[in-house]
Design a protein around this motif. Sequence first.
Motif, PDB file in Angstrom:
ATOM      1  N   GLY A  13      -1.179  -2.813  20.636  1.00  0.00           N
ATOM      2  CA  GLY A  13      -0.411  -3.617  18.543  1.00  0.00           C
ATOM      3  C   GLY A  13      -1.287  -2.863  17.839  1.00  0.00           C
ATOM      4  O   GLY A  13      -1.083  -0.705  17.976  1.00  0.00           O
ATOM      5  N   SER A  14      -1.375  -2.808  16.350  1.00  0.00           N
ATOM      6  CA  SER A  14      -1.304  -2.374  15.832  1.00  0.00           C
ATOM      7  C   SER A  14      -2.551  -3.096  13.906  1.00  0.00           C
ATOM      8  O   SER A  14      -2.404  -4.039  15.000  1.00  0.00           O
ATOM      9  CB  SER A  14      -0.458  -2.280  14.744  1.00  0.00           C
ATOM     10  OG  SER A  14      -0.032  -1.905  13.360  1.00  0.00           O
ATOM     11  N   THR A  15      -2.766  -2.485  13.948  1.00  0.00           N
ATOM     12  CA  THR A  15      -4.089  -1.998  12.818  1.00  0.00           C
ATOM     13  C   THR A  15      -4.347  -1.803  11.713  1.00  0.00           C
ATOM     14  O   THR A  15      -4.133  -0.471  11.265  1.00  0.00           O
ATOM     15  CB  THR A  15      -5.865  -2.304  13.295  1.00  0.00           C
ATOM     16  OG1 THR A  15      -5.859  -2.843  14.886  1.00  0.00           O
ATOM     17  CG2 THR A  15      -6.882  -2.759  12.525  1.00  0.00           C
ATOM     18  N   LEU A  16      -4.158  -2.379  10.062  1.00  0.00           N
ATOM     19  CA  LEU A  16      -3.574  -2.158   8.990  1.00  0.00           C
ATOM     20  C   LEU A  16      -4.651  -3.447   7.969  1.00  0.00           C
ATOM     21  O   LEU A  16      -5.037  -4.413   8.760  1.00  0.00           O
ATOM     22  CB  LEU A  16      -2.277  -1.813   8.535  1.00  0.00           C
ATOM     23  CG  LEU A  16      -1.481  -1.293   9.349  1.00  0.00           C
ATOM     24  CD1 LEU A  16       0.259  -1.597   9.600  1.00  0.00           C
ATOM     25  CD2 LEU A  16      -1.506   0.523   9.157  1.00  0.00           C
ATOM     26  N   ARG A  17      -4.147  -2.181   7.139  1.00  0.00           N
ATOM     27  CA  ARG A  17      -5.146  -3.594   5.806  1.00  0.00           C
ATOM     28  C   ARG A  17      -3.964  -3.656   5.158  1.00  0.00           C
ATOM     29  O   ARG A  17      -3.483  -3.179   4.727  1.00  0.00           O
ATOM     30  CB  ARG A  17      -6.072  -2.493   4.769  1.00  0.00           C
ATOM     31  CG  ARG A  17      -7.320  -2.254   5.454  1.00  0.00           C
ATOM     32  CD  ARG A  17      -8.116  -0.792   4.242  1.00  0.00           C
ATOM     33  NE  ARG A  17      -7.379   0.328   4.428  1.00  0.00           N
ATOM     34  CZ  ARG A  17      -7.488   0.672   2.860  1.00  0.00           C
ATOM     35  NH1 ARG A  17      -8.017   0.320   1.954  1.00  0.00           N
ATOM     36  NH2 ARG A  17      -7.153   2.301   3.231  1.00  0.00           N
ATOM     37  N   ILE A  18      -4.683  -5.480   4.732  1.00  0.00           N
ATOM     38  CA  ILE A  18      -2.782  -6.216   3.687  1.00  0.00           C
ATOM     39  C   ILE A  18      -3.482  -5.572   2.457  1.00  0.00           C
ATOM     40  O   ILE A  18      -3.796  -5.094   2.046  1.00  0.00           O
ATOM     41  CB  ILE A  18      -3.316  -7.277   3.629  1.00  0.00           C
ATOM     42  CG1 ILE A  18      -3.601  -7.697   5.508  1.00  0.00           C
ATOM     43  CG2 ILE A  18      -2.482  -7.693   2.879  1.00  0.00           C
ATOM     44  CD1 ILE A  18      -4.407  -9.449   4.746  1.00  0.00           C
ATOM     45  N   GLY A  19      -2.021  -4.697   2.302  1.00  0.00           N
ATOM     46  CA  GLY A  19      -1.623  -4.746   1.383  1.00  0.00           C
ATOM     47  C   GLY A  19      -2.202  -2.833   0.663  1.00  0.00           C
ATOM     48  O   GLY A  19      -2.618  -2.303  -0.586  1.00  0.00           O
ATOM     49  N   GLY A  20      -2.783  -1.780   2.266  1.00  0.00           N
ATOM     50  CA  GLY A  20      -3.823  -0.783   1.650  1.00  0.00           C
ATOM     51  C   GLY A  20      -4.621  -0.487   0.482  1.00  0.00           C
ATOM     52  O   GLY A  20      -5.634  -1.412   1.689  1.00  0.00           O
ATOM     53  N   ASP A  21      -4.460  -0.426  -0.047  1.00  0.00           N
ATOM     54  CA  ASP A  21      -5.889  -0.095  -1.065  1.00  0.00           C
ATOM     55  C   ASP A  21      -6.063  -1.163  -1.972  1.00  0.00           C
ATOM     56  O   ASP A  21      -6.994  -1.633  -2.855  1.00  0.00           O
ATOM     57  CB  ASP A  21      -5.653   0.959  -2.128  1.00  0.00           C
ATOM     58  CG  ASP A  21      -6.114   2.664  -0.951  1.00  0.00           C
ATOM     59  OD1 ASP A  21      -7.744   2.399  -0.383  1.00  0.00           O
ATOM     60  OD2 ASP A  21      -6.032   3.241  -1.094  1.00  0.00           O
ATOM     61  N   MET A  22      -4.869  -2.263  -1.899  1.00  0.00           N
ATOM     62  CA  MET A  22      -4.149  -2.494  -3.154  1.00  0.00           C
ATOM     63  C   MET A  22      -5.036  -3.988  -3.291  1.00  0.00           C
ATOM     64  O   MET A  22      -5.445  -5.078  -4.282  1.00  0.00           O
ATOM     65  CB  MET A  22      -3.253  -2.840  -3.291  1.00  0.00           C
ATOM     66  CG  MET A  22      -2.276  -1.735  -3.730  1.00  0.00           C
ATOM     67  SD  MET A  22      -2.655  -0.808  -5.534  1.00  0.00           S
ATOM     68  CE  MET A  22      -2.035   0.519  -5.986  1.00  0.00           C
TER      69      MET A  22
END
Length: 444
Positions: free
Chosen positions: A202-211
């Motif tokens: 799978g994948s793990t990310l932050r919503i909108g990066g730093d924004m």
Amino acid sequence: MDIEEFVRKNLRNGVPEDKIIEDGFKRILEFKDDKDLAIKFIKAVLEEVKNSERILELKDETLKNILLYPKSGVKMGEAGVGSRGEGDFFVHREIARIIKSSKVRGIIDSEEQDDAGVVKAEGKYIIAAVDGTHSRLSEFPFIAGFHVAKAALRDIYVMGAKGLALLSDVHLADDGDVGKIFDFTAGVSTVSDAVNVPLIGGSTLRIGGDMVLGERLVSSVTAIGGGDKITARRNAKEGDVILMTEGSGGGTICSTAIYHGYFDVVYETLNVDFIKACQKLIDKGLVDKIDAMTDVTNGGLRGDAYEISKTAKVSLIFNKEALYKTINKKVLKMLEDLNIDFLGISTGSLLIICPEDIKDEIKKEINAIEVGYVEKGNKSYIEEDKKRVELKPKFRESPYTPVKKVVDRDPKDFEELKEKIMKACDKAIEKKKMVLERILNRQL
């Protein structure tokens, strides 16, 4: 809180930069306890947004067209997207128009509004489905992961396929606790173990990066399956009977329970009975004799029956008294206590459309209930006291939380909204064709 959106909106509205920095600084301090970071951050965001806004000044109209999206003037909430009703179905049909414009097509894709897509490879059907986590379960990641995994697998099994693998995609906002990711994954993995379908990546990310500040979690699970036959909605035939298993709901029922304080109902949803029933039908060879299957999730039976009728061009006739038996007793009592229309909410029942001569064998194997039949026509109906009432979706699914009841309203002019949405879709298709042509001609 989306800081980039805050800055862009204010900049376009002509708010002075000093004011944007002052107000943005205060917004950031609501989430970050660091004044030095907050002032540097808001200034950096303003710089980025100002640079990106220069796109509007580009003389290269082709590039500008590629970078900017076609605005419809219709907001997601106004269109009812995600609310599993008439508005949501319309937007999904427009999405399908973009897919339909492609030369490369699947055997079954979004055009048919089915639960999963299908392609064929080396004589075998490969089925794929992706489901998004219920939006109101951000604070309850284990439950969110459990039910989205179950939902994705349901979509595979109702196509008559065996589940082969799961993939997880988790997006957590910048201030979200990492523990949410672990809890979500544990929920997905629980379903994986319970039905013997591996979670392979799978994948793990932050919503909108730093924004995007805050703790909101959004996620999805993809399921992959394979089989020899497709039990798609389009295969429903005149003369078939309709069977349903008991449903205890998933993410929607959990949200209803949590936000109304019926916490013990959550226990009723923690099962994999639906998938086990499908696995038994496959193992016993009965799925080869079934014409169509679906899960009662898309805005409840109102939505699913409507879509099946449109796709298969038949009429589904349901006995209302029998339908009450297809809902878990505790779940049904909660819905009745809260005056929620059970026909317009996702109950998670397995709906089977099959020839009459195999119904008894199916009922014996999975304890299904006969609830109706299929006849000539193109609309679905519910029968009660020998009277028929058309079964069709409302603009939104049944409002099932206090907030849903507040926002539950039909648009003033749905036809006008549809026209605007279609024009935006037309422009997206035109852009796709233009960029594809440039790629194939190596002009980019």
